[in-house]
Design a protein around this motif. Sequence first.
Motif, PDB file in Angstrom:
ATOM      1  N   THR A 109       0.754  -1.399   0.166  1.00 38.94           N
ATOM      2  CA  THR A 109      -0.158  -0.271  -0.403  1.00 38.94           C
ATOM      3  C   THR A 109       0.412   1.375   0.177  1.00 38.94           C
ATOM      4  OG1 THR A 109      -1.779  -1.162   1.242  1.00 38.94           O
ATOM      5  CG2 THR A 109      -1.639   0.970   1.300  1.00 38.94           C
ATOM      6  N   ASN A 110       1.973   1.385   0.702  1.00 41.86           N
ATOM      7  CA  ASN A 110       2.513   2.559   1.071  1.00 41.86           C
ATOM      8  C   ASN A 110       4.095   2.308   0.275  1.00 41.86           C
ATOM      9  OD1 ASN A 110       1.196   3.409   2.998  1.00 41.86           O
ATOM     10  ND2 ASN A 110       2.704   2.538   5.135  1.00 41.86           N
ATOM     11  N   GLU A 111       4.560   4.022  -0.151  1.00 41.45           N
ATOM     12  CA  GLU A 111       5.687   3.568  -0.708  1.00 41.45           C
ATOM     13  C   GLU A 111       6.650   2.550  -0.004  1.00 41.45           C
ATOM     14  OE1 GLU A 111       6.286   4.242  -4.753  1.00 41.45           O
ATOM     15  OE2 GLU A 111       4.378   4.420  -4.550  1.00 41.45           O
TER      16      GLU A 111
END
Lengths: 119, 110, 57
Positions: A109-111
């Motif tokens: 989901t997160n970079e």
Amino acid sequence: MESLKVYFLIANRMYGDGVRSGLGLSVENHYAFPVIMNGEFPPFTNYMSDNIAWVKDMEGQVYSCGAPAPDNCVDEDGDKLIAEISLEELGEALRDADFIIPYGLSKQTNEPPPSCSGA
Amino acid sequence: MAADPNKFAIFVTSSQNMRHVVGIANAAEKAGKQPMVFFTYKSIHLTKDPRFKALAEMCGEENIAICADSYTCEGYDSAADIPAGLSNKQMRTQAFHGAQLEECGNYIVL
Amino acid sequence: MKILQVYRSEPNSDIKTLVAILNRDREADEFYLNVENPDYDLLVAKVIAADKTVSWW
């Protein structure tokens, strides 16, 4: 043994190893099609680029689905080694596959933070 | 050689599914199928799970292996630290995955 | 052709698109592994019954 068509689906930046795993089947006389989804490309080291070229030499193909094929992974003539395929084209190709291998983990989901640089 | 309907392949590619590996291997054996398991890339960390040795013993030497290159890449010593339950003959290459595809009538990726 | 779709996590839109194409004109079944206590006996029975199993990330 009949040669098998095997697709490796790579959705997570940490699992570019699916290309090596595909190559491992190529040298066992199967057809390997590693597909890198949505731009989750591995670093194109010489080792990785050589593997991608080798998969192609063995009548397989590395694809990019959902992102343009990178221009920093090319053969000695400067032609892109990775081909592009749309999601719908991929679905149709998968219907004809002997095995479909979603490799590793799904997309994060997160970079990744800067401490992951190089990964 | 036709794939054997009594063999059940589990190709383990991620490092977070040990409960599924054990659960499926046990269920396959209960169903009368021989589990054949290969751990590659990040999944080789699962060899350090306390459940791994029993899994290896249940599968038997011919039917469970890990990718030796992956094990080395992840920092382990593939000469001096063979995972519990395995012998050095079970430190293999991706050819073991090829054997799974060719030999097993049932196949799942984890 | 019987095809079994296994989900190791919640399927996203890409997976749903691919599954719809793969299941077209085929007898399709599914199994969710991302639950607290998966019924592994049932999963193995479904894999045995299927001609092809895809286990999504």
